[in-house]
Scaffold this motif. Structure first.
Motif, PDB file in Angstrom:
ATOM      1  N   SER A   1     -17.440 -57.725  49.112  1.00  7.73           N
ATOM      2  CA  SER A   1     -18.232 -58.582  49.992  1.00  7.73           C
ATOM      3  C   SER A   1     -17.771 -60.024  49.856  1.00  7.73           C
ATOM      4  CB  SER A   1     -19.717 -58.474  49.645  1.00  7.73           C
ATOM      5  OG  SER A   1     -19.983 -59.108  48.404  1.00  7.73           O
ATOM      6  N   LYS A   2     -18.209 -60.852  50.775  1.00  4.04           N
ATOM      7  CA  LYS A   2     -17.853 -62.272  50.737  1.00  4.04           C
ATOM      8  C   LYS A   2     -18.389 -62.952  49.493  1.00  4.04           C
ATOM      9  CE  LYS A   2     -17.583 -62.700  55.766  1.00  4.04           C
ATOM     10  NZ  LYS A   2     -18.182 -63.297  56.990  1.00  4.04           N
ATOM     11  N   SER A   3     -19.480 -62.390  48.949  1.00  2.00           N
ATOM     12  CA  SER A   3     -20.065 -62.971  47.737  1.00  2.00           C
ATOM     13  C   SER A   3     -19.372 -62.464  46.472  1.00  2.00           C
ATOM     14  CB  SER A   3     -21.557 -62.645  47.672  1.00  2.00           C
ATOM     15  OG  SER A   3     -21.758 -61.243  47.622  1.00  2.00           O
ATOM     16  N   GLY A   4     -18.366 -61.578  46.651  1.00  2.00           N
ATOM     17  CA  GLY A   4     -17.619 -61.088  45.497  1.00  2.00           C
ATOM     18  C   GLY A   4     -18.102 -59.762  44.946  1.00  2.00           C
ATOM     19  N   LYS A   5     -19.165 -59.178  45.521  1.00  2.00           N
ATOM     20  CA  LYS A   5     -19.662 -57.883  45.055  1.00  2.00           C
ATOM     21  C   LYS A   5     -18.655 -56.790  45.425  1.00  2.00           C
ATOM     22  CE  LYS A   5     -23.724 -59.453  43.651  1.00  2.00           C
ATOM     23  NZ  LYS A   5     -24.918 -59.191  44.452  1.00  2.00           N
ATOM     24  N   GLU A   6     -18.407 -55.849  44.500  1.00  2.00           N
ATOM     25  CA  GLU A   6     -17.393 -54.818  44.711  1.00  2.00           C
ATOM     26  C   GLU A   6     -18.005 -53.416  44.658  1.00  2.00           C
ATOM     27  OE1 GLU A   6     -13.363 -55.939  42.737  1.00  2.00           O
ATOM     28  OE2 GLU A   6     -14.946 -56.745  41.445  1.00  2.00           O
ATOM     29  N   ASN A   7     -17.547 -52.562  45.582  1.00  2.00           N
ATOM     30  CA  ASN A   7     -17.982 -51.165  45.618  1.00  2.00           C
ATOM     31  C   ASN A   7     -16.806 -50.259  45.938  1.00  2.00           C
ATOM     32  OD1 ASN A   7     -20.535 -52.824  46.806  1.00  2.00           O
ATOM     33  ND2 ASN A   7     -21.204 -51.099  45.578  1.00  2.00           N
ATOM     34  N   VAL A   8     -16.906 -49.012  45.481  1.00  2.00           N
ATOM     35  CA  VAL A   8     -15.882 -48.011  45.777  1.00  2.00           C
ATOM     36  C   VAL A   8     -16.569 -46.706  46.173  1.00  2.00           C
ATOM     37  CG1 VAL A   8     -14.189 -46.452  44.712  1.00  2.00           C
ATOM     38  CG2 VAL A   8     -13.969 -48.914  44.411  1.00  2.00           C
ATOM     39  N   ILE A   9     -16.054 -46.062  47.214  1.00  2.00           N
ATOM     40  CA  ILE A   9     -16.472 -44.720  47.613  1.00  2.00           C
ATOM     41  C   ILE A   9     -15.332 -43.766  47.278  1.00  2.00           C
ATOM     42  CG2 ILE A   9     -17.112 -43.212  49.528  1.00  2.00           C
ATOM     43  CD1 ILE A   9     -19.243 -45.268  48.918  1.00  2.00           C
ATOM     44  N   TYR A  10     -15.659 -42.698  46.557  1.00  2.00           N
ATOM     45  CA  TYR A  10     -14.656 -41.677  46.232  1.00  2.00           C
ATOM     46  C   TYR A  10     -15.077 -40.361  46.881  1.00  2.00           C
ATOM     47  CZ  TYR A  10     -11.885 -38.289  43.594  1.00  2.00           C
ATOM     48  OH  TYR A  10     -11.049 -37.268  43.247  1.00  2.00           O
ATOM     49  N   PHE A  11     -14.116 -39.681  47.527  1.00  2.00           N
ATOM     50  CA  PHE A  11     -14.396 -38.407  48.190  1.00  2.00           C
ATOM     51  C   PHE A  11     -13.276 -37.438  47.861  1.00  2.00           C
ATOM     52  CE2 PHE A  11     -14.548 -35.236  51.458  1.00  2.00           C
ATOM     53  CZ  PHE A  11     -15.880 -35.133  51.823  1.00  2.00           C
ATOM     54  N   GLU A  12     -13.672 -36.231  47.467  1.00  2.00           N
ATOM     55  CA  GLU A  12     -12.693 -35.203  47.090  1.00  2.00           C
ATOM     56  C   GLU A  12     -13.078 -33.875  47.736  1.00  2.00           C
ATOM     57  OE1 GLU A  12     -12.750 -33.128  43.063  1.00  2.00           O
ATOM     58  OE2 GLU A  12     -11.158 -34.624  42.793  1.00  2.00           O
ATOM     59  N   GLY A  13     -12.194 -33.320  48.573  1.00  2.00           N
ATOM     60  CA  GLY A  13     -12.463 -32.053  49.240  1.00  2.00           C
ATOM     61  C   GLY A  13     -11.565 -30.955  48.724  1.00  2.00           C
ATOM     62  N   SER A  14     -11.804 -29.747  49.207  1.00  2.00           N
ATOM     63  CA  SER A  14     -11.022 -28.608  48.739  1.00  2.00           C
ATOM     64  C   SER A  14      -9.755 -28.404  49.558  1.00  2.00           C
ATOM     65  CB  SER A  14     -11.870 -27.338  48.804  1.00  2.00           C
ATOM     66  OG  SER A  14     -12.253 -27.083  50.146  1.00  2.00           O
ATOM     67  N   LYS A  15      -9.622 -29.124  50.661  1.00  2.00           N
ATOM     68  CA  LYS A  15      -8.443 -28.979  51.505  1.00  2.00           C
ATOM     69  C   LYS A  15      -7.787 -30.337  51.728  1.00  2.00           C
ATOM     70  CE  LYS A  15      -9.886 -24.796  53.934  1.00  2.00           C
ATOM     71  NZ  LYS A  15     -10.051 -24.129  55.234  1.00  2.00           N
ATOM     72  N   GLU A  16      -6.515 -30.281  52.080  1.00  3.34           N
ATOM     73  CA  GLU A  16      -5.747 -31.505  52.275  1.00  3.34           C
ATOM     74  C   GLU A  16      -6.276 -32.287  53.473  1.00  3.34           C
ATOM     75  OE1 GLU A  16      -1.084 -32.828  52.973  1.00  3.34           O
ATOM     76  OE2 GLU A  16      -1.600 -30.802  52.291  1.00  3.34           O
ATOM     77  N   LEU A  17      -6.335 -33.589  53.319  1.00  4.02           N
ATOM     78  CA  LEU A  17      -6.776 -34.459  54.407  1.00  4.02           C
ATOM     79  C   LEU A  17      -5.609 -34.671  55.373  1.00  4.02           C
ATOM     80  CD1 LEU A  17      -8.641 -37.105  52.224  1.00  4.02           C
ATOM     81  CD2 LEU A  17      -9.699 -35.370  53.662  1.00  4.02           C
TER      82      LEU A  17
END
Length: 516
Positions: free
Chosen positions: A275-291
């Motif tokens: 974010s502009k205020s410097g807050k950091e987030n990460v989304i992780y996603f793992e499936g059984s098949k290739e993207l």
């Protein structure tokens, strides 16, 4: 069918009319429905295509020998890829009726329908192709093993491409709908959980959804912690990520925070947001098949909207935190004038939320009660110091002035239409009402007193009795508890008194946490 080329002519033993292939689950195979009243046609088709594979998937055969059975099986197997359909069965036009049923009644446009007939005179090709929504027309005599192979390959290619297009359309629709929903979610944890749910929905577009694991993580001053996770994961607020996720997931998330970058791999991805205020987030996603490329495109579109939503939530949290500080400051000003501490305000707020939750009030509403209860005595700002801080007993006239702080508080807060201020107005007005009707300012009784007022009354008295005041010393806890037993159904709502005693340990923990 009795005439075939010599190398294709095969005789088979009888089989059950409803026999299906055994083996891997149907989502790992293409479903082929064979509709024909001749057993030999079924046998031959299955034999010729027994080793057939397309796009890494084998075939699952489903047989129907009558119109009734065919309609039932077609309706049951919504994900059938190809239907090999005889024209003349129970009647001369059975196959044509089934075609109309599939396209018009079931409204299935993706399944590929191949008409096969041993009596072309009954259903001339030009007429059938023109008037019926079929994808191919073959006379049984021309379906050699090679031509059947070629026909099936073409049909499955077509079906696969149609499904990809339909899923892409559904994926875009889900992104449009999901992006609108994102801005409805307020708390960061609810938002993070919603993002994971929507990502799963966008990427797993059919009934046989892929198995997946997903996590939303935030970076604190010193540690990475989990905001939300899909599946059966148990974690407490701000729990370090290493206690929750598998090592390989932790490495991916840690790398995303370190490199401040998103990353796609074969069957997983990490999306990094700042974010502009410097807050950091990460989304992780793992499936059984290739993207595939389309999956990645959908993710990039969706995550662009998630990034904006993260920014808006952080801004919203900043505004809400500022508002909360102002609300508590208002409450503290009133208490300071009466030479009481701001910790009284905090304790009453926490007691009130605990009682509200245990009473059955929803989390969001209980949080409003918590904040609003901090202003229960805001009307004291209108009471003269000489009366407010008088160390001795008040005269009847002075007590009437003190009692008016409920009216003053209500008048100060009631003009606002915001839910928070309306709740605060009710609490300020009614927190001195008594369950038996002997309280003030209006002598309300029982459930005529709003639940907010009944909750604040108990929370305020519990803290007041256990705290030093200019006119008294704090009571010992045993005396306070005796008083509450005596006043059950008199001063206090009996249900709330029972809840109070059932959760006494939590009440005392709040008292210790916010001690003066």
């Amino acid at each position: 069918m009795t005439t075939r080329e010599d190398d294709d002519f095969l005789i088979f033993a009888e089989e059950d009319p409803l026999e299906k292939n055994t083996g891997p689950a149907s989502q790992d195979r293409w479903k082929i429905i064979i509709v024909d009243d001749e057993q030999e046609v079924h046998h031959l088709t299955k034999m010729v295509l027994s080793d057939f594979a397309f796009d890494g998937k084998r075939l699952e055969f489903i047989s129907a020998y009558t119109e009734v059975t065919a309609l039932s099986l077609i309706e049951e197997h919504e994900d059938a890829a190809v239907i090999l359909l005889d024209v003349v069965m129970d009647a001369d036009d059975t196959g044509l009726k089934i075609v109309k049923y599939i396209r018009e009644q079931l409204n299935r446009t993706s399944v590929r329908i191949i008409l096969r007939t041993g009596q072309p005179g009954q259903a001339p090709e030009r007429m059938v192709i023109t008037n019926y929504d079929i994808n191919d027309y073959k006379e049984k005599t021309e379906l050699t093993s090679q031509k059947l192979f070629t026909t099936m390959m073409a049909a499955l290619r077509s079906y696969r491409d149609i499904i990809v297009i339909e899923n892409n359309k559904v994926g875009l629709e889900k992104i449009i709908n999901s992006s609108a929903d994102l801005f409805e979610l307020k708390s960061m944890r609810k938002f993070a959980s919603g993002v994971l749910t929507q990502l799963t929905s966008i990427l797993n577009l059919n009934k046989n959804a892929l198995h997946c694991n997903s996590y939303a993580a935030a970076k604190g001053q010193e540690e990475i912690y989990i905001l939300a996770a899909s599946g059966d994961y148990s974690f407490s607020d701000n729990e370090p990520i290493g206690n929750v996720v598998p090592p390989h997931v932790f490495q991916c998330i840690e790398r995303a925070f370190r490199d401040k970058a998103s990353e796609f791999r074969d069957n997983c991805f990490t999306c990094y947001f700042q974010s502009k205020s410097g807050k950091e987030n990460v989304i992780y996603f793992e499936g059984s098949k290739e993207l595939n490329e389309w999956n990645r495109y959908l993710i990039e579109i969706y995550c662009a909207n998630v990034s904006i939503a993260f920014e808006n939530i952080y801004l919203n949290e900043e505004v809400e935190n500022t508002q909360k500080e102002i609300i508590f400051t208002l409450g503290e000003i009133a208490e300071t004038r009466s030479k009481e501490t701001g910790q009284h305000v905090k304790r009453v707020a926490e007691y009130s939320k605990l009682l509200a939750l245990k009473y059955g009030i929803a989390e969001e509403e209980a949080e409003i009660v918590r904040l609003a209860s901090s202003m229960h005595d805001v009307g004291k700002v209108a009471v003269p110091d000489a009366i407010l801080n008088k160390p001795g007993k008040l005269t009847p006239e002075e007590f009437e002035v003190i009692k008016n702080h409920t009216n003053h508080g209500y008048a100060m807060l009631n003009h606002s239409k915001r839910e928070m201020m309306q709740t605060a107005a009710i609490i300020a007005y009614q927190h001195h009402e008594k369950y038996d009707g002997t309280g003030y300012p209006n002598g309300l009784a029982g459930e005529d007193i709003h639940i907010y007022g009944r909750i604040a009354a108990l929370a305020d008295v519990f803290d007041a009795l256990g705290s030093d005041r200019v006119y008294k010393q704090a009571w010992p806890i045993d005396r306070i508890l005796d008083y509450f037993r005596e006043e059950r159904g008199r001063h206090f709502d009996p249900v709330l008194v029972d809840i109070f005693f059932e959760n006494l340990n939590y009440m005392l923990e709040i008292k210790r946490k916010y001690a003066d």
